[in-house]
Design an enzyme around this catalytic site. Structure first.
Site, short mmCIF file in Angstrom:
data_model
loop_
_atom_site.label_atom_id
_atom_site.label_comp_id
_atom_site.label_asym_id
_atom_site.label_seq_id
_atom_site.Cartn_x
_atom_site.Cartn_y
_atom_site.Cartn_z
NE ARG A 1 -3.39 1.50 1.70
CZ ARG A 1 -4.51 2.11 2.07
NH1 ARG A 1 -4.95 3.15 1.37
NH2 ARG A 1 -5.21 1.70 3.10
CD GLU B 1 -6.39 -3.35 -4.18
OE1 GLU B 1 -7.41 -3.99 -3.89
OE2 GLU B 1 -5.30 -3.89 -4.41
CG ASP C 1 -2.77 2.32 -4.95
OD1 ASP C 1 -3.87 2.26 -5.54
OD2 ASP C 1 -2.67 2.25 -3.71
CE1 TYR D 1 -3.92 6.49 -1.60
CE2 TYR D 1 -1.99 5.59 -2.69
CZ TYR D 1 -3.27 5.44 -2.20
OH TYR D 1 -3.90 4.22 -2.31
CG ASP E 1 -6.67 5.70 -3.41
OD1 ASP E 1 -7.11 6.86 -3.36
OD2 ASP E 1 -6.82 4.88 -2.47
CG HIS F 1 2.69 6.89 -5.77
ND1 HIS F 1 2.17 5.82 -5.07
CD2 HIS F 1 2.07 6.89 -6.96
CE1 HIS F 1 1.28 5.21 -5.82
NE2 HIS F 1 1.21 5.84 -6.97
CD GLU G 1 -9.93 3.68 -4.06
OE1 GLU G 1 -9.78 2.90 -3.11
OE2 GLU G 1 -9.00 4.05 -4.78
#
Length: 938
Positions: free
Chosen positions: A336, A108, A106, A334, A104, A381, A18
């Protein structure tokens, strides 16, 4: 075919992440055979305006970007500023044998990976590569063990995106029509705003109560030392068996909640203190209990934001900015995540450091396991922790500034989570005596001793209340036994007043949203950023203060869209969205119930998902009946004594009486006034001043009303444009505005003077070469301008009286060379965690601003040079960077061609110019479309 099997045969792999920073770090771990490139975030999204929607779509689809009549099919478009990057990715893919989507892990990130696959249309094998830390081992393992795209996660993210688009695009226009243009509503932002407004309402309604008690200092008569002090301080607990009232016994109305407690006023407290002066006291009881405190769980997103706010003064957005840097550079996992789980590798690393740094006595026999406490926690996670299978101590990282501070916080919390409990004793001592007038008084003192600090050697959590006592605080009491005599060294009467509930800070608002199960940890920083940017909330120190505008917005939403800002309904929507993510519910039927109100069960906007089986109205039905909304009523709030606060198109103001009637008064309310500070007395002061909007009359040429106003940068005059005047796009019209001269005042300026001011700049004439000379008024005074050559005028009157001959005479004089020495900064704030450059506060043309030499950000309402903290400065810069368009990479100038290639070069240049013209035309269209949609919400 294994993704690693071709490496030995020279295959080329494209890895897409990203961010460019992450790409750079990962490239170093993969080596030859891999090309690592960034998508730079999302490459595709719902259109920001009708101009971006393909022409085959008509009607509501063009407005919403979603085809609600055909199973809520979203219309995706490649972002204009990402087209060049998409082309680059396609070119790289054409030269690759495999594609790794390494966004990532997640929802998103999964959605971004899916969009990349949809847009790039790869003809080579595609692998989903996931990792939660950027270390060599983690990256290489991720390459060896890819997986397929998780379409369920993508569907869940897409449903959220569509839901938020429908909510914002349907409800926001109601706010534009009934409150003010440019406002926005959102599924979580509106609820967050309501929380802040409700807290301010509680403060406004709050009535303080005064209460008194006694504090006694009692001596054992023995010489003391730190381990056994000779005296203790105790507070009066009861009189004649009746408990003495404390702050918790009073309601928000200032009255006692129960008559079973004794309320002491000043007179009674002082009289009791005097009557106890010669009393003989003794220990009535000593109660000792074991004390044990277990370590805190490792950080997840919200707890990291809260603790960084408490201990480091970081805002939520600044915390995530710094954490992002640490993650991308391989220092932490990570950031988030909803999880408090540590991998076996992390537990081993933490336990090794406990033994190494604190000794085996601090290591529990078994590893500690932390269960997840967050309902519907997103994907499994890890918690936020230092990366790698051996944690680097803060000193070993080489980090500096805020990155060092945040890493140290994460490192300490992780190591402490694998340490032994803190243990000790807590003691409560009751001391009693009889006053001179026969009243029995009992005092109470509590103490705590920690005999083994355990995890507290490494880390102690902060507190939201600055007056709260932290876990590692000891209070030692003397060794006393029941029946021991104590002498009263001093007994004093103490007065107290109850306080209104504290305003939310970023940390406590995040905590409240999470406890109510509203929103998700990854979005809290952006939600708070949004309500600050929209002007719904501003900061005073660390406190979040709602504006009067937010009161009007929340008032409208509560009265006419109650379910949409209902806390339980919003939490249930989160549950439903998580059910979709788990495959337990289908997206399209749920969206139909929410939008159209069709069918049964949860999802209907009007029912909040009670599943009662009735037909219930959806969002579309709610926004069609706007006639019932009285714009004046929802924006009006009584202050008292006939004074009403109103929120108008140009801000908040107070008024008394009826317009056009004798005695009518009106005054603007300062932008940075907290709502609970608007008392009747203060409103009277405002009305007594010559302030507010002064209606000067009508411009005979344009027919527009002309008003004089008090603005942030001083008094000015402006025209009121008709409601249907376009505010954005190529046909946008801005009202004429001009600052008052220093010799003018709001209550004396005339219509003629206002029109004259708004006629500036005035064309004085042209010089011999035809260059136009104008007279203009600036922040630093009146001046002449000829091309890029400016000359100061001595008085403001010259702006209208100076002749061409006089102007030419001024220009005939040599210009004064040399500039005044640069002003020193108003304040130095430290090193920015993102740019790693020094940040200072400077005085600019439009007021004070913070800068790191690259990015400038004006101070907002509620900020001041005196009170701004380094963290607030970094936060303002971070928000400004987030809004800034991506910088275009400059192309390298081509090398000079030989004479033999000149003809070809000319043809190429001509072709490039033609292409450049087309690109420029397309860019202009895109820019126009963007401007036209600027007011639209997300």
């Amino acid at each position: 075919m294994s993704p690693t099997s071709e490496t030995a045969h020279g295959g080329r792999r494209l890895v897409i992440v990203e961010s460019p920073a992450k790409a750079k770090t990962i490239k170093g771990y993969l080596g030859p055979g891999y090309v690592v490139e960034a998508s730079v975030g999302h490459i595709r999204d719902l259109p920001s305006g009708a101009a971006e929607v393909p022409e085959k779509y008509t009607g509501e689809v063009r407005r919403l970007g979603v085809d609600v009549e055909h199973d809520f099919q979203p219309i995706y478009v490649v972002n204009a500023d990402k087209k060049a990057q998409v082309k680059k990715l396609k070119d790289l893919l054409a030269e690759s044998d495999e594609l790794f989507l390494a966004t990532d892990e997640d929802r998103e990130g999964e959605a971004i990976a899916w969009h990349l696959q949809e847009v790039l249309k790869p003809k080579v094998p595609v692998h989903r590569m996931v990792f939660h830390e950027i270390t060599k081992d983690a990256i290489q393992q991720a390459v060896r063990n890819p997986r397929e795209l998780n379409k369920r996660m993508v569907d869940a993210q897409e449903t959220r995106r569509i839901l938020d688009r429908l909510y914002g695009y349907e409800v926001s226009p109601v706010l534009w029509k009934k409150v003010m243009r440019g406002l926005s509503a959102g599924r979580v932002q509106s609820v967050a705003t309501r929380l802040v407004v409700e807290r301010e309402r509680e403060r406004i309604a709050f009535r303080s109560a005064e209460y008194w008690d006694l504090t006694g200092t009692f001596s054992t008569g023995r010489p003391g030392d730190p381990s056994d002090p000779s005296s203790l301080t105790a507070r009066l607990a009861s009189v004649d068996g009746k408990r003495v009232a404390q702050g918790r016994d009073f309601g928000a109305d200032g009255r006692l909640k129960s008559e079973s407690v004794l309320h002491l006023d000043e007179e009674k407290a002082r009289a009791l203190a005097a009557s106890l002066a010669d009393t003989r006291f003794s220990v009535r009881s000593v109660e000792s209990k074991p004390y044990r405190r277990s370590p805190y769980a490792p950080f997840r997103t919200t707890t990291l934001q809260q603790e960084a706010s408490r201990k480091l003064g970081f805002g939520a957005k600044a915390t995530m900015q710094v954490a992002q840097k640490l993650y991308e550079n391989g220092f932490i996992t990570y950031m988030r995540t909803d999880s408090t789980v540590l991998s076996d590798t992390a537990v081993t690393a933490a336990r090794a450091q406990v033994t190494q740094l604190y000794g085996a006595d601090y290591l529990p026999e078994k590893p500690r396991v932390y269960a997840g406490k967050v309902k519907n926690a997103q994907e499994a996670h890890e918690a936020i922790r230092p990366s790698g299978d051996r944690f680097r101590t803060p000193a070993e990282t080489g980090l500096t500034g805020d990155q060092f501070k945040l890493y140290e916080l994460i490192w300490k919390r992780t190591v402490a989570s694998q340490m032994k409990d803190a243990t000790g004793n807590s003691v409560t001592v009751k001391i009693g005596g009889t006053s001179a007038d026969g009243r029995d008084a009992e005092f109470s003192a509590s103490g705590k001793t920690i005999t083994f600090h355990g995890f507290m050697k490494a880390y102690v959590e902060g507190a939201d209340d600055p007056n709260a006592e932290l876990d590692d605080r000891e209070r030692r009491l003397p060794q006393v036994a029941e029946g021991d005599a104590l002498a009263a060294e001093e007994i004093t009467a103490d007065g107290h007043a109850t306080k209104p509930p504290a305003r939310y800070t970023e940390a406590t608002l995040v905590k409240e949203l999470e406890e109510r199960e509203i929103g998700r940890p990854s979005t809290y920083a952006s939600i708070i950023g949004t309500i600050l940017d929209r002007g719904y909330v501003f900061k005073k120190g660390t406190a979040l203060v709602p504006s009067f505008l937010s009161f009007a917005v929340v008032n409208l939403l509560e009265k006419h869209f109650g379910r949409l800002v209902d806390y339980d309904f919003t939490a249930r929507m989160e549950d439903d969205l998580d059910r979709i993510a788990r495959g337990e519910a289908q997206s399209v039927p749920w969206l139909k119930r929410f939008y159209f109100g069709e069918g049964e069960g949860s999802g209907g906007a009007a029912d909040a998902g009670n599943g009662d089986g009735d037909h219930l109205g959806g969002l579309k039905e709610l926004v069609t009946d706007l006639g019932a909304i009285d714009a004046r009523e929802i924006s009006s709030f009584p202050v008292g004594d006939g004074i009403v606060l109103r929120v108008g198109r140009y801000g908040a103001y107070v008024e008394r009486g009826e317009r056009e009637q004798e005695g009518y008064q009106k005054a603007d309310v300062p932008e940075d006034l907290a709502p609970d500070e608007l008392t009747v007395e203060y409103a009277e002061e405002l009305l007594a001043k010559p302030s507010g909007d002064f209606e000067l009359g009508t411009d005979p040429v344009s027919g527009h009303q002309i008003v004089a106003k008090a603005g942030r940068y001083g008094p000015y005059v402006t025209e009121i444009l008709p409601e249907d005047t376009p505010k954005t796009g190529k046909n946008a019209v801005k009202p004429r505005t001009a600052s008052l001269f220093k010799t003018m005042s709001l209550d004396t300026v005339t219509l003629e003077e206002a029109l004259q001011l708004m006629s500036l700049p005035r064309v004085v004439g042209a010089d011999a070469e035809g260059v136009e000379i104008t007279a203009q008024n600036g922040r630093y005074g009146p001046y002449l301008k000829k091309g890029t050559d400016s000359r100061s005028l001595t008085s403001e009157d010259q702006l209208f009286s100076i002749t061409l001959e006089e102007a030419l005479a001024i220009y005939a004089q040599p210009k004064q060379r040399g500039r005044a020495a640069a002003k020193p900064p108003l304040k130095e704030l430290g090193t920015d965690p993102v740019s790693e450059k020094p940040v200072v506060v400077k005085d600019g043309r439009f007021g004070p601003y913070v800068t790191d030499g690259e990015t400038n950000a004006t101070l907002r309402t509620g900020d001041s040079v005196e009170t701004i903290t380094p963290e607030r400065g970094y936060e303002l810069l971070a928000e400004k960077r987030a809004k800034a368009p991506a910088k275009k990479t400059a192309k390298k100038a081509p090398a000079k061609k030989t004479a033999a290639k000149k003809t070809a070069a000319k043809k190429t240049t001509a072709a490039k110019k033609t292409a450049a013209k087309k690109t420029t035309t397309a860019a202009k269209k895109t820019t126009t479309a963007k401007k036209a949609a600027a007011a639209k919400p997300e």
